[in-house]
Design a protein around this motif. Structure first.
Motif, PDB file in Angstrom:
ATOM      1  N   LEU A  26       0.828  -1.199   0.000  1.00 53.71           N
ATOM      2  CA  LEU A  26       0.000   0.000   0.000  1.00 53.71           C
ATOM      3  C   LEU A  26       0.869   1.258   0.000  1.00 53.71           C
ATOM      4  O   LEU A  26       0.588   2.222  -0.726  1.00 53.71           O
ATOM      5  CB  LEU A  26      -0.922  -0.013   1.220  1.00 53.71           C
ATOM      6  CG  LEU A  26      -1.852   1.188   1.382  1.00 53.71           C
ATOM      7  CD1 LEU A  26      -2.794   1.292   0.188  1.00 53.71           C
ATOM      8  CD2 LEU A  26      -2.651   1.088   2.676  1.00 53.71           C
ATOM      9  N   ARG A  27       1.935   1.243   0.802  1.00 57.43           N
ATOM     10  CA  ARG A  27       2.819   2.414   0.855  1.00 57.43           C
ATOM     11  C   ARG A  27       3.468   2.689  -0.496  1.00 57.43           C
ATOM     12  O   ARG A  27       3.506   3.825  -0.974  1.00 57.43           O
ATOM     13  CB  ARG A  27       3.901   2.183   1.907  1.00 57.43           C
ATOM     14  CG  ARG A  27       4.732   3.404   2.265  1.00 57.43           C
ATOM     15  CD  ARG A  27       6.085   3.003   2.831  1.00 57.43           C
ATOM     16  NE  ARG A  27       6.905   2.371   1.813  1.00 57.43           N
ATOM     17  CZ  ARG A  27       7.612   3.046   0.907  1.00 57.43           C
ATOM     18  NH1 ARG A  27       7.596   4.366   0.890  1.00 57.43           N
ATOM     19  NH2 ARG A  27       8.307   2.404   0.005  1.00 57.43           N
ATOM     20  N   ALA A  28       3.961   1.615  -1.141  1.00 56.73           N
ATOM     21  CA  ALA A  28       4.608   1.770  -2.440  1.00 56.73           C
ATOM     22  C   ALA A  28       3.605   2.198  -3.509  1.00 56.73           C
ATOM     23  O   ALA A  28       3.913   3.049  -4.360  1.00 56.73           O
ATOM     24  CB  ALA A  28       5.288   0.462  -2.843  1.00 56.73           C
ATOM     25  N   GLY A  29       2.404   1.616  -3.478  1.00 54.93           N
ATOM     26  CA  GLY A  29       1.388   1.977  -4.464  1.00 54.93           C
ATOM     27  C   GLY A  29       0.976   3.432  -4.368  1.00 54.93           C
ATOM     28  O   GLY A  29       0.846   4.123  -5.394  1.00 54.93           O
ATOM     29  N   MET A  30       0.774   3.915  -3.158  1.00 51.41           N
ATOM     30  CA  MET A  30       0.402   5.327  -2.980  1.00 51.41           C
ATOM     31  C   MET A  30       1.533   6.241  -3.421  1.00 51.41           C
ATOM     32  O   MET A  30       1.309   7.288  -4.033  1.00 51.41           O
ATOM     33  CB  MET A  30       0.055   5.583  -1.509  1.00 51.41           C
ATOM     34  CG  MET A  30      -1.213   4.899  -1.041  1.00 51.41           C
ATOM     35  SD  MET A  30      -2.677   5.483  -1.931  1.00 51.41           S
ATOM     36  CE  MET A  30      -2.692   7.209  -1.429  1.00 51.41           C
ATOM     37  N   LEU A  36       4.014   9.647 -10.047  1.00 51.36           N
ATOM     38  CA  LEU A  36       3.701   9.699 -11.473  1.00 51.36           C
ATOM     39  C   LEU A  36       2.724  10.820 -11.788  1.00 51.36           C
ATOM     40  O   LEU A  36       2.863  11.520 -12.807  1.00 51.36           O
ATOM     41  CB  LEU A  36       3.131   8.353 -11.921  1.00 51.36           C
ATOM     42  CG  LEU A  36       2.971   8.172 -13.428  1.00 51.36           C
ATOM     43  CD1 LEU A  36       4.335   8.106 -14.099  1.00 51.36           C
ATOM     44  CD2 LEU A  36       2.168   6.917 -13.750  1.00 51.36           C
ATOM     45  N   PHE A  37       1.725  11.014 -10.921  1.00 50.20           N
ATOM     46  CA  PHE A  37       0.744  12.074 -11.169  1.00 50.20           C
ATOM     47  C   PHE A  37       1.390  13.459 -11.141  1.00 50.20           C
ATOM     48  O   PHE A  37       1.146  14.288 -12.027  1.00 50.20           O
ATOM     49  CB  PHE A  37      -0.380  11.995 -10.140  1.00 50.20           C
ATOM     50  CG  PHE A  37      -1.372  13.125 -10.256  1.00 50.20           C
ATOM     51  CD1 PHE A  37      -2.350  13.098 -11.234  1.00 50.20           C
ATOM     52  CD2 PHE A  37      -1.308  14.223  -9.398  1.00 50.20           C
ATOM     53  CE1 PHE A  37      -3.261  14.151 -11.355  1.00 50.20           C
ATOM     54  CE2 PHE A  37      -2.200  15.265  -9.511  1.00 50.20           C
ATOM     55  CZ  PHE A  37      -3.190  15.233 -10.490  1.00 50.20           C
ATOM     56  N   LEU A  38       2.231  13.707 -10.119  1.00 48.13           N
ATOM     57  CA  LEU A  38       2.860  15.023 -10.019  1.00 48.13           C
ATOM     58  C   LEU A  38       3.809  15.276 -11.187  1.00 48.13           C
ATOM     59  O   LEU A  38       3.841  16.387 -11.745  1.00 48.13           O
ATOM     60  CB  LEU A  38       3.623  15.137  -8.695  1.00 48.13           C
ATOM     61  CG  LEU A  38       2.769  15.325  -7.442  1.00 48.13           C
ATOM     62  CD1 LEU A  38       3.649  15.347  -6.198  1.00 48.13           C
ATOM     63  CD2 LEU A  38       1.957  16.614  -7.539  1.00 48.13           C
ATOM     64  N   ALA A  39       4.575  14.255 -11.573  1.00 47.35           N
ATOM     65  CA  ALA A  39       5.490  14.433 -12.699  1.00 47.35           C
ATOM     66  C   ALA A  39       4.726  14.705 -13.984  1.00 47.35           C
ATOM     67  O   ALA A  39       5.070  15.624 -14.747  1.00 47.35           O
ATOM     68  CB  ALA A  39       6.373  13.189 -12.848  1.00 47.35           C
ATOM     69  N   GLY A  40       3.689  13.909 -14.248  1.00 43.47           N
ATOM     70  CA  GLY A  40       2.904  14.126 -15.469  1.00 43.47           C
ATOM     71  C   GLY A  40       2.183  15.454 -15.468  1.00 43.47           C
ATOM     72  O   GLY A  40       2.105  16.139 -16.503  1.00 43.47           O
ATOM     73  N   TRP A  41       1.658  15.856 -14.318  1.00 40.22           N
ATOM     74  CA  TRP A  41       0.901  17.117 -14.241  1.00 40.22           C
ATOM     75  C   TRP A  41       1.814  18.321 -14.461  1.00 40.22           C
ATOM     76  O   TRP A  41       1.488  19.228 -15.244  1.00 40.22           O
ATOM     77  CB  TRP A  41       0.211  17.199 -12.881  1.00 40.22           C
ATOM     78  CG  TRP A  41      -0.539  18.488 -12.652  1.00 40.22           C
ATOM     79  CD1 TRP A  41      -1.588  18.968 -13.390  1.00 40.22           C
ATOM     80  CD2 TRP A  41      -0.277  19.451 -11.636  1.00 40.22           C
ATOM     81  NE1 TRP A  41      -2.011  20.175 -12.891  1.00 40.22           N
ATOM     82  CE2 TRP A  41      -1.226  20.502 -11.809  1.00 40.22           C
ATOM     83  CE3 TRP A  41       0.621  19.528 -10.590  1.00 40.22           C
ATOM     84  CZ2 TRP A  41      -1.256  21.607 -10.972  1.00 40.22           C
ATOM     85  CZ3 TRP A  41       0.581  20.631  -9.757  1.00 40.22           C
ATOM     86  CH2 TRP A  41      -0.330  21.654  -9.951  1.00 40.22           C
ATOM     87  N   LEU A  42       2.957  18.332 -13.787  1.00 44.97           N
ATOM     88  CA  LEU A  42       3.869  19.463 -13.940  1.00 44.97           C
ATOM     89  C   LEU A  42       4.475  19.512 -15.343  1.00 44.97           C
ATOM     90  O   LEU A  42       4.685  20.590 -15.906  1.00 44.97           O
ATOM     91  CB  LEU A  42       4.976  19.381 -12.894  1.00 44.97           C
ATOM     92  CG  LEU A  42       4.522  19.585 -11.443  1.00 44.97           C
ATOM     93  CD1 LEU A  42       5.680  19.360 -10.476  1.00 44.97           C
ATOM     94  CD2 LEU A  42       3.944  20.983 -11.255  1.00 44.97           C
ATOM     95  N   ALA A  68       8.790   0.740  -4.745  1.00 47.46           N
ATOM     96  CA  ALA A  68       8.591  -0.628  -4.260  1.00 47.46           C
ATOM     97  C   ALA A  68       9.901  -1.376  -4.055  1.00 47.46           C
ATOM     98  O   ALA A  68       9.983  -2.255  -3.206  1.00 47.46           O
ATOM     99  CB  ALA A  68       7.706  -1.406  -5.234  1.00 47.46           C
ATOM    100  N   VAL A  69      10.935  -1.050  -4.837  1.00 47.38           N
ATOM    101  CA  VAL A  69      12.226  -1.743  -4.734  1.00 47.38           C
ATOM    102  C   VAL A  69      13.300  -0.712  -4.426  1.00 47.38           C
ATOM    103  O   VAL A  69      14.382  -0.724  -5.006  1.00 47.38           O
ATOM    104  CB  VAL A  69      12.551  -2.519  -6.030  1.00 47.38           C
ATOM    105  CG1 VAL A  69      13.581  -3.612  -5.766  1.00 47.38           C
ATOM    106  CG2 VAL A  69      11.303  -3.134  -6.627  1.00 47.38           C
ATOM    107  N   LEU A 164      11.427  12.420  -0.851  1.00 48.65           N
ATOM    108  CA  LEU A 164      10.596  13.021   0.196  1.00 48.65           C
ATOM    109  C   LEU A 164       9.585  12.031   0.752  1.00 48.65           C
ATOM    110  O   LEU A 164       9.457  11.869   1.976  1.00 48.65           O
ATOM    111  CB  LEU A 164       9.890  14.260  -0.377  1.00 48.65           C
ATOM    112  CG  LEU A 164       9.028  15.068   0.599  1.00 48.65           C
ATOM    113  CD1 LEU A 164       9.881  15.615   1.741  1.00 48.65           C
ATOM    114  CD2 LEU A 164       8.314  16.196  -0.111  1.00 48.65           C
ATOM    115  N   TYR A 165       8.873  11.333  -0.124  1.00 51.62           N
ATOM    116  CA  TYR A 165       7.820  10.414   0.315  1.00 51.62           C
ATOM    117  C   TYR A 165       8.404   9.231   1.087  1.00 51.62           C
ATOM    118  O   TYR A 165       7.877   8.838   2.141  1.00 51.62           O
ATOM    119  CB  TYR A 165       7.039   9.919  -0.902  1.00 51.62           C
ATOM    120  CG  TYR A 165       5.941   8.932  -0.570  1.00 51.62           C
ATOM    121  CD1 TYR A 165       4.689   9.370  -0.157  1.00 51.62           C
ATOM    122  CD2 TYR A 165       6.155   7.553  -0.681  1.00 51.62           C
ATOM    123  CE1 TYR A 165       3.674   8.471   0.148  1.00 51.62           C
ATOM    124  CE2 TYR A 165       5.150   6.652  -0.379  1.00 51.62           C
ATOM    125  CZ  TYR A 165       3.913   7.109   0.026  1.00 51.62           C
ATOM    126  OH  TYR A 165       2.921   6.210   0.333  1.00 51.62           O
TER     127      TYR A 165
END
Length: 382
Positions: A26-30, A36-42, A68-69, A164-165
């Motif tokens: 769950l941690r890796a998925g979030m 990916l969302f922030l990179a694509g959005w910016l 995840a790895v 950061l995450y």
């Protein structure tokens, strides 16, 4: 018997389970979703949605690795950033010189793999970046040599989010070798490293394997040491600090003088004294704490000196253990951290002390018991 054979064959066909608990999934998925969302959005704000969406394929694969790895060598920041820069630049150069044919894309993949190995930045999604740069769609081709800019912007954002995450969720990223404590400041290896697996042994083993192993040498060393620790715990059979500790405790009080402390240490052949105040452990004093004040008292002075009290020289930061602390957990404290004595507490009550002598006596008793057992019942050492 016949039913168990198909079942065992099926188990051999199944992949080995991942060493990741569901909480880590769950941690890796979030994290991957957020990165990916922030990179694509910016990137879409800077270069447009079409450009950003066409670059998300390799980036999504990188997100799986860095979230995840995160402990593997392929997921560290330098392999990620270096591979994207090398593969992106190479793909653009080959497309500019030879066009966007399939053989050009395959060449970009093969050459980028060689360069990534040479520069120690091997990262599988980098191969996707090289191929994407050669086989770019018309929207990406219109950027020309500036295509490298959104590629690097995407990966820089993803790595920044990963650092950061991961740290905010309790994961050490990027991975660095843990510093080794050398309290004696000599060229000797640590006591625990003088017998058993050494770094030279690991290097030789990795060289003998002759293949790429997706784990750093430091991580491999940690795995081996943890395995040895569990094997030692199993072989010691649950011996605890309470079984080997000294119960007749010699201690000082906060107002014990220097002379009184010296007499206690000398009469009992000790190197350390716990300091109690109202029955509560407030500090610990060792021979090295007393040497300085004793030498100062030996110097001639016209002024009358006040007696030196233990509260003035004691160490207030005391490392203690409980009576249920396993014996193997005492080894690094008494062997590597320079401690001569470990107070044993049950709650706030001092019930004993474990010295290096107590530890050696406990290990001796264990070895004698193990030697008296039949050979087929002994636990083999690693």
């Amino acid at each position: 018997m016949s039913a168990s054979r198909p079942e065992s064959r099926l188990q051999r066909l199944l992949p080995a389970p991942l060493n990741l608990p569901p909480k880590e999934w769950l941690r890796a998925g979030m994290g991957a979703l957020l990165g990916l969302f922030l990179a694509g959005w910016l990137c879409s704000l800077a270069y447009g949605p079409s450009i950003a969406l066409h670059l998300l394929g390799p980036l999504a694969a990188t997100a799986v690795l860095v979230f995840a790895v995160h402990g593997g060598p392929l997921a560290q920041p330098w392999p990620v950033l270096g591979s994207y820069a090398v593969a992106g630049a190479l793909g653009l150069a080959l497309r500019h010189g030879f066009g966007s044919e399939l053989w050009v894309a395959a060449t970009a993949l093969g050459v980028s793999l060689l360069l990534m190995c040479l520069l120690r930045c091997l990262h599988p999604p980098g191969g996707g970046v090289a191929v994407s740069a050669v086989l770019a769609d018309p929207g990406l081709v219109a950027l020309g040599d500036h295509l490298l800019e959104p590629i690097m912007l995407n990966v820089l954002i993803l790595v920044a989010v990963a650092v950061l995450y991961n740290r905010l969720t309790g994961v050490r990223y990027p991975k660095r070798a843990a510093p080794r404590k050398d309290l004696h400041h000599t060229h000797d290896p640590l006591p625990s490293a003088r017998v058993g697996v050494s770094t030279a042994d690991l290097d030789q083993a990795l060289e003998d394997i002759g293949e790429y192993v997706d784990v750093t040498r430091d991580e491999l060393e940690r795995i081996i040491l943890a395995t040895e620790q569990h094997a030692l715990q199993r072989s010691l059979g649950g011996i605890t600090a309470g079984a080997v500790m000294s119960r007749d405790i010699q201690f000082a009080a906060s107002d014990t003088t220097l002379d009184q402390a010296w007499k206690l240490l000398a009469s009992h052949h000790l190197k350390t004294l716990p300091v109690l105040d109202g029955g509560r452990l407030v500090g610990i004093v060792s021979l090295s704490d007393l040497v300085g004040p004793a030498m100062a008292r030996g110097r001639f002075s016209w002024r009358r000196r006040k007696p030196v009290l233990m509260e003035q020289v004691m160490s207030r930061r005391v490392i203690s253990v409980s009576s249920q602390h396993p014996l193997e957990g005492l080894l690094p404290l008494l062997c590597e951290q320079g401690l001569h004595c470990l107070p044993v507490l049950d709650g706030d009550q001092l019930v004993g002390v474990v010295t290096q002598t107590d530890l050696i006596a406990g290990l001796k008793r264990h070895l004698l018991n193990a030697a008296s057992q039949p050979s087929d019942q002994r636990v083999p050492a690693l």
